[in-house]
Design a protein around this motif. Structure first.
Motif, PDB file in Angstrom:
ATOM      1  N   LEU A  42       0.636  20.921   6.864  1.00  0.00           N
ATOM      2  CA  LEU A  42       1.313  19.621   6.880  1.00  0.00           C
ATOM      3  C   LEU A  42       1.897  19.298   5.508  1.00  0.00           C
ATOM      4  CD1 LEU A  42      -1.235  17.653   9.080  1.00  0.00           C
ATOM      5  CD2 LEU A  42       1.101  18.252   9.709  1.00  0.00           C
ATOM      6  N   LEU A  43       1.140  19.625   4.448  1.00  0.00           N
ATOM      7  CA  LEU A  43       1.639  19.388   3.084  1.00  0.00           C
ATOM      8  C   LEU A  43       2.894  20.219   2.829  1.00  0.00           C
ATOM      9  CD1 LEU A  43      -1.680  19.228   1.040  1.00  0.00           C
ATOM     10  CD2 LEU A  43       0.093  17.457   1.087  1.00  0.00           C
ATOM     11  N   GLU A  44       2.874  21.463   3.315  1.00  0.00           N
ATOM     12  CA  GLU A  44       4.040  22.339   3.120  1.00  0.00           C
ATOM     13  C   GLU A  44       5.262  21.785   3.837  1.00  0.00           C
ATOM     14  OE1 GLU A  44       2.601  26.143   4.391  1.00  0.00           O
ATOM     15  OE2 GLU A  44       1.839  26.663   2.386  1.00  0.00           O
ATOM     16  N   GLY A  85       0.835  -1.192   0.000  1.00  0.00           N
ATOM     17  CA  GLY A  85       0.000   0.000   0.000  1.00  0.00           C
ATOM     18  C   GLY A  85       0.868   1.240   0.000  1.00  0.00           C
ATOM     19  N   ILE A  86       0.210   2.375   0.215  1.00  0.00           N
ATOM     20  CA  ILE A  86       0.884   3.666   0.087  1.00  0.00           C
ATOM     21  C   ILE A  86       1.169   4.249   1.473  1.00  0.00           C
ATOM     22  CG2 ILE A  86      -1.285   4.978  -0.104  1.00  0.00           C
ATOM     23  CD1 ILE A  86       0.014   6.607  -2.316  1.00  0.00           C
ATOM     24  N   GLY A  87       2.326   4.888   1.604  1.00  0.00           N
ATOM     25  CA  GLY A  87       2.681   5.542   2.872  1.00  0.00           C
ATOM     26  C   GLY A  87       1.941   6.865   3.000  1.00  0.00           C
ATOM     27  N   VAL A  88       1.369   7.121   4.168  1.00  0.00           N
ATOM     28  CA  VAL A  88       0.512   8.312   4.313  1.00  0.00           C
ATOM     29  C   VAL A  88       1.312   9.605   4.225  1.00  0.00           C
ATOM     30  CG1 VAL A  88       0.571   8.392   6.859  1.00  0.00           C
ATOM     31  CG2 VAL A  88      -1.410   9.301   5.649  1.00  0.00           C
ATOM     32  N   HIS A  89       2.551   9.601   4.692  1.00  0.00           N
ATOM     33  CA  HIS A  89       3.340  10.835   4.640  1.00  0.00           C
ATOM     34  C   HIS A  89       4.168  10.927   3.369  1.00  0.00           C
ATOM     35  CE1 HIS A  89       1.969  12.141   8.433  1.00  0.00           C
ATOM     36  NE2 HIS A  89       2.454  11.101   9.077  1.00  0.00           N
ATOM     37  N   SER A  90       4.853   9.820   3.012  1.00  0.00           N
ATOM     38  CA  SER A  90       5.744   9.851   1.851  1.00  0.00           C
ATOM     39  C   SER A  90       4.984   9.766   0.534  1.00  0.00           C
ATOM     40  CB  SER A  90       6.716   8.666   1.931  1.00  0.00           C
ATOM     41  OG  SER A  90       5.983   7.436   1.908  1.00  0.00           O
ATOM     42  N   LYS A  94       1.481  13.285   2.143  1.00  0.00           N
ATOM     43  CA  LYS A  94       1.374  13.221   0.677  1.00  0.00           C
ATOM     44  C   LYS A  94       0.481  12.068   0.231  1.00  0.00           C
ATOM     45  CE  LYS A  94       6.028  15.016  -0.004  1.00  0.00           C
ATOM     46  NZ  LYS A  94       7.396  14.463  -0.062  1.00  0.00           N
ATOM     47  N   GLY A  95       0.337  11.056   1.096  1.00  0.00           N
ATOM     48  CA  GLY A  95      -0.483   9.900   0.730  1.00  0.00           C
ATOM     49  C   GLY A  95      -1.860   9.914   1.385  1.00  0.00           C
ATOM     50  N   THR A  96      -2.221  11.035   1.985  1.00  0.00           N
ATOM     51  CA  THR A  96      -3.515  11.096   2.686  1.00  0.00           C
ATOM     52  C   THR A  96      -4.674  11.154   1.708  1.00  0.00           C
ATOM     53  OG1 THR A  96      -2.663  12.152   4.661  1.00  0.00           O
ATOM     54  CG2 THR A  96      -4.953  12.554   4.169  1.00  0.00           C
ATOM     55  N   SER A  97      -5.732  10.426   2.028  1.00  0.00           N
ATOM     56  CA  SER A  97      -6.973  10.523   1.262  1.00  0.00           C
ATOM     57  C   SER A  97      -8.107  10.103   2.179  1.00  0.00           C
ATOM     58  CB  SER A  97      -6.922   9.598   0.048  1.00  0.00           C
ATOM     59  OG  SER A  97      -7.005   8.251   0.483  1.00  0.00           O
ATOM     60  N   GLU A 119       9.844  -7.228   6.680  1.00  0.00           N
ATOM     61  CA  GLU A 119      10.669  -6.805   5.548  1.00  0.00           C
ATOM     62  C   GLU A 119       9.877  -5.790   4.743  1.00  0.00           C
ATOM     63  OE1 GLU A 119      13.484 -10.688   4.740  1.00  0.00           O
ATOM     64  OE2 GLU A 119      12.042 -10.085   3.207  1.00  0.00           O
ATOM     65  N   ILE A 120      10.533  -4.684   4.402  1.00  0.00           N
ATOM     66  CA  ILE A 120       9.832  -3.632   3.673  1.00  0.00           C
ATOM     67  C   ILE A 120      10.761  -3.069   2.597  1.00  0.00           C
ATOM     68  CG2 ILE A 120      10.430  -1.886   5.427  1.00  0.00           C
ATOM     69  CD1 ILE A 120       7.624  -0.660   4.898  1.00  0.00           C
ATOM     70  N   ASP A 121      10.191  -2.754   1.423  1.00  0.00           N
ATOM     71  CA  ASP A 121      11.049  -2.299   0.316  1.00  0.00           C
ATOM     72  C   ASP A 121      10.959  -0.789   0.085  1.00  0.00           C
ATOM     73  OD1 ASP A 121       8.549  -2.086  -0.769  1.00  0.00           O
ATOM     74  OD2 ASP A 121       8.934  -3.321  -2.541  1.00  0.00           O
ATOM     75  N   GLY A 122      10.702  -0.054   1.152  1.00  0.00           N
ATOM     76  CA  GLY A 122      10.648   1.403   1.047  1.00  0.00           C
ATOM     77  C   GLY A 122      10.627   2.009   2.434  1.00  0.00           C
ATOM     78  N   PRO A 123      10.484   3.366   2.501  1.00  0.00           N
ATOM     79  CA  PRO A 123      10.705   4.070   3.762  1.00  0.00           C
ATOM     80  C   PRO A 123       9.511   4.164   4.698  1.00  0.00           C
ATOM     81  CG  PRO A 123      10.340   5.656   2.014  1.00  0.00           C
ATOM     82  CD  PRO A 123      10.308   4.297   1.364  1.00  0.00           C
ATOM     83  N   GLU A 124       8.340   3.650   4.310  1.00  0.00           N
ATOM     84  CA  GLU A 124       7.182   3.875   5.179  1.00  0.00           C
ATOM     85  C   GLU A 124       6.215   2.692   5.121  1.00  0.00           C
ATOM     86  OE1 GLU A 124       4.996   7.496   4.348  1.00  0.00           O
ATOM     87  OE2 GLU A 124       3.961   7.397   6.280  1.00  0.00           O
TER      88      GLU A 124
END
Ligand SMILES: [Zn+2]
Length: 281
Positions: free
Chosen positions: A201-203, A18-23, A208-211, A97-102
């Motif tokens: 927060l966006l600034e 899935g998508i990271g909420v901040h990154s 960035k992944g919030t919806s 195990e994770i293949d990214g930062p978040e």
């Protein structure tokens, strides 16, 4: 330390993505079984040398709108909902195990991680489980924030939140924490945020992944959430979910009465460090 019960891991691998909420970055996450006394570790499989770190308060490098663990040459952020699910179901040992930062945000609560653990199955190990019991109360005060842990025979959380917002004032909830109450009362509660904070927060490079797929958005005169609120007091339940994720960074389960007034990742981690300090005295 009390020795009751046996350590647990998962029976087999399980994964989600899935998508990271901040990154806003998409990651794949694989949960793997681990031996007794391994604890929960996070490994960045996309980085050279596949660096790993054990999830404890000493490894925390950030608490800004989520808890971030640092390891050799990398980090994993927003670990708290996954950690909450693992500790809520009593998983002592596993490798993430994770293949990214978040860690993926999924729908903003702990249920997708519970489903992943259920899919994997829970396996009891032969080694006994250490449960932290406090020799004396511990507390922290930071202006209007207050966090305390008192010696007790079981884990219980009494929490108060308070906001100066027309759609969210104060909420209070007190409950014992065990796999049953965690799954029913806490795990379904989703992340929330105030619409008026979104631009700031966006600034700052966050959310960035919030919806509406992963966050309950509280507007000035309306609450926007997919399918309506899951509980009238969903916000405080999510704060308890986050607090349990941070408490799991003790590295062992704890029997304590936790009193939390306006908890947040920063003060949560400070309390964990203070508890670790007194039990190691
Ligand atoms: Zn959260």
């Amino acid at each position: 330390m009390l020795f009751m019960d046996y350590q647990k891991t998962i029976a087999r691998e399980s994964s989600l993505h899935g998508i990271g909420v901040h990154s806003g970055i998409k990651t794949n996450l694989v949960l793997k079984p681990a031996d007794a006394d391994h604890g929960i570790t996070f490994r960045r499989v996309d980085l050279p040398g596949r660096p790993a770190v054990r999830a404890t308060a000493d490894a925390v490098i950030g608490t800004d709108h989520g808890t971030t663990l640092g390891m050799e040459g990398g980090e994993v952020r927003t670990i708290e909902h996954l950690m909450s699910a693992l500790s809520g179901l009593g998983i002592d040992n596993a490798e993430v195990e994770i293949d990214g930062p978040e860690v993926p945000m999924m729908d903003g609560c702990a249920l997708p991680f519970i489903e992943m653990i259920r899919t994997a199955g829970i396996r009891e190990l032969t080694e006994p489980r250490e449960i932290i019991s406090l020799p004396r109360p511990v507390y922290l005060i930071e202006s209007e924030l207050f966090l305390a842990a008192f010696p007790a025979d079981e884990l219980r959380i009494s929490c108060t939140i308070a906001f100066n917002h027309p759609m969210l004032r104060s909420q209070y909830l007190s409950l014992p924490i065990n796999p049953g109450t965690f799954e029913e009362e806490i795990a379904p509660a989703r992340t929330f945020g105030f619409y008026r904070d979104a631009v700031g927060l966006l600034e700052r490079g966050l959310i960035k992944g919030t919806s509406l797929e992963n966050t309950v958005v509280i507007g000035e005169d309306n609450i926007f959430s997919r399918g309506g609120l899951r509980f009238p007091d969903e916000c405080i339940r999510h704060k308890i979910l986050d607090l349990l994720g941070d408490l799991s960074l003790l590295g062992h389960p704890i029997n304590a009465m936790i009193v939390a007034i306006k908890p947040g990742h920063d003060i949560n981690i400070k309390l964990v460090k203070k508890i670790r300090g007194i039990i190691n005295e």
